[in-house]
Design a protein around this motif. Structure first.
Motif, PDB file in Angstrom:
ATOM      1  N   ASP A  14       0.838  -1.197   0.000  1.00 47.75           N
ATOM      2  CA  ASP A  14       0.000   0.000   0.000  1.00 47.75           C
ATOM      3  C   ASP A  14       0.880   1.258   0.000  1.00 47.75           C
ATOM      4  O   ASP A  14       1.725   1.413   0.862  1.00 47.75           O
ATOM      5  CB  ASP A  14      -0.869   0.033   1.258  1.00 47.75           C
ATOM      6  N   THR A  15       0.670   2.104  -0.997  1.00 42.22           N
ATOM      7  CA  THR A  15       1.426   3.343  -1.060  1.00 42.22           C
ATOM      8  C   THR A  15       0.899   4.315  -0.017  1.00 42.22           C
ATOM      9  O   THR A  15      -0.300   4.547   0.065  1.00 42.22           O
ATOM     10  CB  THR A  15       1.296   3.970  -2.462  1.00 42.22           C
ATOM     11  N   ALA A  16       1.780   4.927   0.782  1.00 36.81           N
ATOM     12  CA  ALA A  16       1.359   5.794   1.870  1.00 36.81           C
ATOM     13  C   ALA A  16       0.785   7.108   1.340  1.00 36.81           C
ATOM     14  O   ALA A  16      -0.288   7.537   1.762  1.00 36.81           O
ATOM     15  CB  ALA A  16       2.528   6.053   2.797  1.00 36.81           C
ATOM     16  N   VAL A  17       1.530   7.754   0.442  1.00 38.29           N
ATOM     17  CA  VAL A  17       1.083   8.997  -0.187  1.00 38.29           C
ATOM     18  C   VAL A  17       1.156   8.769  -1.698  1.00 38.29           C
ATOM     19  O   VAL A  17       2.239   8.558  -2.234  1.00 38.29           O
ATOM     20  CB  VAL A  17       1.959  10.198   0.214  1.00 38.29           C
ATOM     21  N   SER A  18       0.026   8.781  -2.335  1.00 36.18           N
ATOM     22  CA  SER A  18      -0.002   8.501  -3.767  1.00 36.18           C
ATOM     23  C   SER A  18      -0.496   9.706  -4.535  1.00 36.18           C
ATOM     24  O   SER A  18      -1.441  10.385  -4.124  1.00 36.18           O
ATOM     25  CB  SER A  18      -0.902   7.287  -4.058  1.00 36.18           C
ATOM     26  N   GLN A  19       0.167   9.961  -5.641  1.00 30.92           N
ATOM     27  CA  GLN A  19      -0.187  11.083  -6.501  1.00 30.92           C
ATOM     28  C   GLN A  19      -0.534  10.565  -7.887  1.00 30.92           C
ATOM     29  O   GLN A  19       0.117   9.650  -8.396  1.00 30.92           O
ATOM     30  CB  GLN A  19       0.988  12.061  -6.657  1.00 30.92           C
ATOM     31  N   THR A  20      -1.516  11.186  -8.500  1.00 31.54           N
ATOM     32  CA  THR A  20      -1.833  10.876  -9.883  1.00 31.54           C
ATOM     33  C   THR A  20      -2.137  12.151 -10.640  1.00 31.54           C
ATOM     34  O   THR A  20      -2.766  13.076 -10.090  1.00 31.54           O
ATOM     35  CB  THR A  20      -3.066   9.951  -9.973  1.00 31.54           C
ATOM     36  N   PRO A  21      -1.694  12.251 -11.884  1.00 38.04           N
ATOM     37  CA  PRO A  21      -0.859  11.267 -12.578  1.00 38.04           C
ATOM     38  C   PRO A  21       0.619  11.421 -12.202  1.00 38.04           C
ATOM     39  O   PRO A  21       0.998  12.383 -11.558  1.00 38.04           O
ATOM     40  CB  PRO A  21      -1.083  11.647 -14.049  1.00 38.04           C
ATOM     41  N   LYS A  22       1.427  10.494 -12.630  1.00 42.62           N
ATOM     42  CA  LYS A  22       2.863  10.570 -12.389  1.00 42.62           C
ATOM     43  C   LYS A  22       3.528  11.525 -13.391  1.00 42.62           C
ATOM     44  O   LYS A  22       4.471  12.230 -13.070  1.00 42.62           O
ATOM     45  CB  LYS A  22       3.500   9.183 -12.492  1.00 42.62           C
ATOM     46  N   TYR A  23       3.034  11.503 -14.604  1.00 42.15           N
ATOM     47  CA  TYR A  23       3.516  12.407 -15.648  1.00 42.15           C
ATOM     48  C   TYR A  23       2.316  13.130 -16.264  1.00 42.15           C
ATOM     49  O   TYR A  23       1.255  12.532 -16.449  1.00 42.15           O
ATOM     50  CB  TYR A  23       4.265  11.641 -16.749  1.00 42.15           C
ATOM     51  N   LEU A  24       2.531  14.385 -16.617  1.00 39.64           N
ATOM     52  CA  LEU A  24       1.468  15.177 -17.210  1.00 39.64           C
ATOM     53  C   LEU A  24       2.102  16.123 -18.214  1.00 39.64           C
ATOM     54  O   LEU A  24       2.910  16.982 -17.842  1.00 39.64           O
ATOM     55  CB  LEU A  24       0.729  15.957 -16.122  1.00 39.64           C
ATOM     56  N   SER A  83      -5.480  19.085 -13.299  1.00 39.58           N
ATOM     57  CA  SER A  83      -5.517  18.782 -11.867  1.00 39.58           C
ATOM     58  C   SER A  83      -4.568  17.649 -11.534  1.00 39.58           C
ATOM     59  O   SER A  83      -4.360  16.740 -12.336  1.00 39.58           O
ATOM     60  CB  SER A  83      -6.930  18.381 -11.446  1.00 39.58           C
ATOM     61  N   ILE A  84      -4.010  17.721 -10.348  1.00 36.32           N
ATOM     62  CA  ILE A  84      -3.185  16.655  -9.784  1.00 36.32           C
ATOM     63  C   ILE A  84      -3.852  16.220  -8.481  1.00 36.32           C
ATOM     64  O   ILE A  84      -4.256  17.062  -7.675  1.00 36.32           O
ATOM     65  CB  ILE A  84      -1.749  17.135  -9.480  1.00 36.32           C
ATOM     66  N   LYS A  85      -3.945  14.908  -8.303  1.00 35.48           N
ATOM     67  CA  LYS A  85      -4.623  14.397  -7.119  1.00 35.48           C
ATOM     68  C   LYS A  85      -3.627  13.762  -6.163  1.00 35.48           C
ATOM     69  O   LYS A  85      -2.614  13.198  -6.580  1.00 35.48           O
ATOM     70  CB  LYS A  85      -5.677  13.378  -7.519  1.00 35.48           C
ATOM     71  N   CYS A  86      -3.933  13.863  -4.894  1.00 36.97           N
ATOM     72  CA  CYS A  86      -3.085  13.280  -3.867  1.00 36.97           C
ATOM     73  C   CYS A  86      -3.947  12.647  -2.791  1.00 36.97           C
ATOM     74  O   CYS A  86      -4.934  13.241  -2.334  1.00 36.97           O
ATOM     75  CB  CYS A  86      -2.180  14.339  -3.240  1.00 36.97           C
ATOM     76  N   GLU A  87      -3.547  11.454  -2.389  1.00 40.40           N
ATOM     77  CA  GLU A  87      -4.263  10.738  -1.336  1.00 40.40           C
ATOM     78  C   GLU A  87      -3.259  10.122  -0.376  1.00 40.40           C
ATOM     79  O   GLU A  87      -2.230   9.590  -0.803  1.00 40.40           O
ATOM     80  CB  GLU A  87      -5.137   9.636  -1.950  1.00 40.40           C
ATOM     81  N   GLN A  88      -3.537  10.190   0.912  1.00 35.69           N
ATOM     82  CA  GLN A  88      -2.669   9.525   1.896  1.00 35.69           C
ATOM     83  C   GLN A  88      -3.512   8.596   2.765  1.00 35.69           C
ATOM     84  O   GLN A  88      -4.641   8.932   3.134  1.00 35.69           O
ATOM     85  CB  GLN A  88      -1.894  10.555   2.740  1.00 35.69           C
ATOM     86  N   TYR A 137       7.876  14.779   7.283  1.00 36.20           N
ATOM     87  CA  TYR A 137       6.873  14.575   6.239  1.00 36.20           C
ATOM     88  C   TYR A 137       7.062  13.230   5.562  1.00 36.20           C
ATOM     89  O   TYR A 137       8.180  12.718   5.453  1.00 36.20           O
ATOM     90  CB  TYR A 137       7.024  15.630   5.144  1.00 36.20           C
ATOM     91  N   THR A 138       5.958  12.691   5.034  1.00 34.63           N
ATOM     92  CA  THR A 138       5.994  11.556   4.120  1.00 34.63           C
ATOM     93  C   THR A 138       5.605  12.084   2.748  1.00 34.63           C
ATOM     94  O   THR A 138       4.522  12.667   2.590  1.00 34.63           O
ATOM     95  CB  THR A 138       5.024  10.451   4.555  1.00 34.63           C
ATOM     96  N   PHE A 139       6.480  11.889   1.781  1.00 36.68           N
ATOM     97  CA  PHE A 139       6.265  12.443   0.444  1.00 36.68           C
ATOM     98  C   PHE A 139       5.701  11.410  -0.516  1.00 36.68           C
ATOM     99  O   PHE A 139       5.985  10.205  -0.414  1.00 36.68           O
ATOM    100  CB  PHE A 139       7.586  12.948  -0.142  1.00 36.68           C
ATOM    101  N   GLY A 140       4.916  11.908  -1.466  1.00 37.58           N
ATOM    102  CA  GLY A 140       4.539  11.105  -2.612  1.00 37.58           C
ATOM    103  C   GLY A 140       5.694  11.055  -3.600  1.00 37.58           C
ATOM    104  O   GLY A 140       6.741  11.682  -3.390  1.00 37.58           O
ATOM    105  N   SER A 141       5.517  10.317  -4.669  1.00 33.97           N
ATOM    106  CA  SER A 141       6.606  10.123  -5.636  1.00 33.97           C
ATOM    107  C   SER A 141       6.666  11.231  -6.678  1.00 33.97           C
ATOM    108  O   SER A 141       7.561  11.224  -7.530  1.00 33.97           O
ATOM    109  CB  SER A 141       6.472   8.769  -6.320  1.00 33.97           C
ATOM    110  N   GLY A 142       5.732  12.164  -6.619  1.00 31.71           N
ATOM    111  CA  GLY A 142       5.811  13.337  -7.475  1.00 31.71           C
ATOM    112  C   GLY A 142       5.020  13.224  -8.759  1.00 31.71           C
ATOM    113  O   GLY A 142       4.742  12.125  -9.250  1.00 31.71           O
ATOM    114  N   THR A 143       4.646  14.386  -9.284  1.00 29.48           N
ATOM    115  CA  THR A 143       4.004  14.499 -10.592  1.00 29.48           C
ATOM    116  C   THR A 143       4.852  15.429 -11.432  1.00 29.48           C
ATOM    117  O   THR A 143       5.038  16.595 -11.083  1.00 29.48           O
ATOM    118  CB  THR A 143       2.578  15.065 -10.470  1.00 29.48           C
TER     119      THR A 143
END
Lengths: 115, 114
Positions: free
Chosen positions: B1-11, B20-25, B103-109
């Protein structure tokens, strides 16, 4: 307000050599200090942090950093680096007080470990 | 399970578009952030929300609008995209406001405006 200066933008080093990545901060209040690591195309990961107590803090993969209040420094060291330590390293600071004490990052130091 | 997930990864998008960029933790954290990392790797905070309430709003163009529908989500909407908006945008979360918890970071967009 706080600020962070990472004195070296790039540090090349040979495998198994020691390394020190330098970080100095500026703040008029007490601070928490952090080192984060960013591997290529990944997000940042917390490496270690100083909150209070012992001024020497360690990470699980052999890095250590020492908080020096008089010199306002938090340098990161490792006695013997590996190829896998190649990454960007960010020093960060936040104020200990104030609910908006967000992390202020330095500009990063790129550590390149060569065989 | 990814702790902090961002979508999309590339835009990749054209100037003038809205995206829009979405983020969920899933860490149960109360505080979420958006950071921008420029081409020189410099990280700068843009916004912070604590329990859905905006607590940090740095000097960011009005074209950027964050939205937190609940404390597990923090989205970033960008209107009228410009070339200078090209960067990597990181979402992060922490147990509470302030730096104590780290902080816990997502993998970025990675946003590229052409």
């Amino acid at each position: 307000a706080q600020s962070v200066t990472q004195l070296d933008s790039q540090v090349p080093v040979f495998e198994e050599a020691p390394v020190e990545l330098r970080c100095n901060y500026s703040s008029s209040v007490s601070v928490y200090l952090f080192w984060y690591v960013q591997y290529p195309n990944q997000g940042l990961q917390l490496l270690l942090k100083y909150l209070s107590g012992s001024t020497l803090v360690e990470s699980i993969n052999g890095f250590e950093a020492e908080f020096n209040k008089s010199q306002t420094s938090f340098h990161l060291r490792k006695p013997s680096v590996h190829i896998s330590d190649t990454a960007e390293y960010f020093c960060a600071v936040s104020a200990t007080r104030g609910s908006q004490g967000n992390l202020i990052f330095g500009k990063g130091t790129k550590l390149s470990v060569k065989p | 399970d990814t702790a902090v997930s961002q979508t999309p990864k590339y835009l990749v998008t054209q100037m003038g578009n809205d995206k829009s960029i979405k983020c969920e933790q899933n860490l149960g954290h109360d505080t979420m952030y958006w950071y921008k990392q420029d081409s020189k790797k410099f990280l700068k905070i843009m916004f912070s929300y604590n329990n859905k309430e905006l607590i940090i709003n740095e000097t960011v163009p009005n074209r950027f609008s964050p939205k937190s529908p609940d404390k597990a989500h923090l989205n970033l909407h960008i209107n009228s995209l410009e070339l200078g908006d090209s960067a990597v945008y990181f979402c992060a979360s922490s147990q509470g406001p302030g730096g104590y918890y780290g902080y816990t970071f997502g993998s970025g967009t990675r946003l590229t405006v052409v």
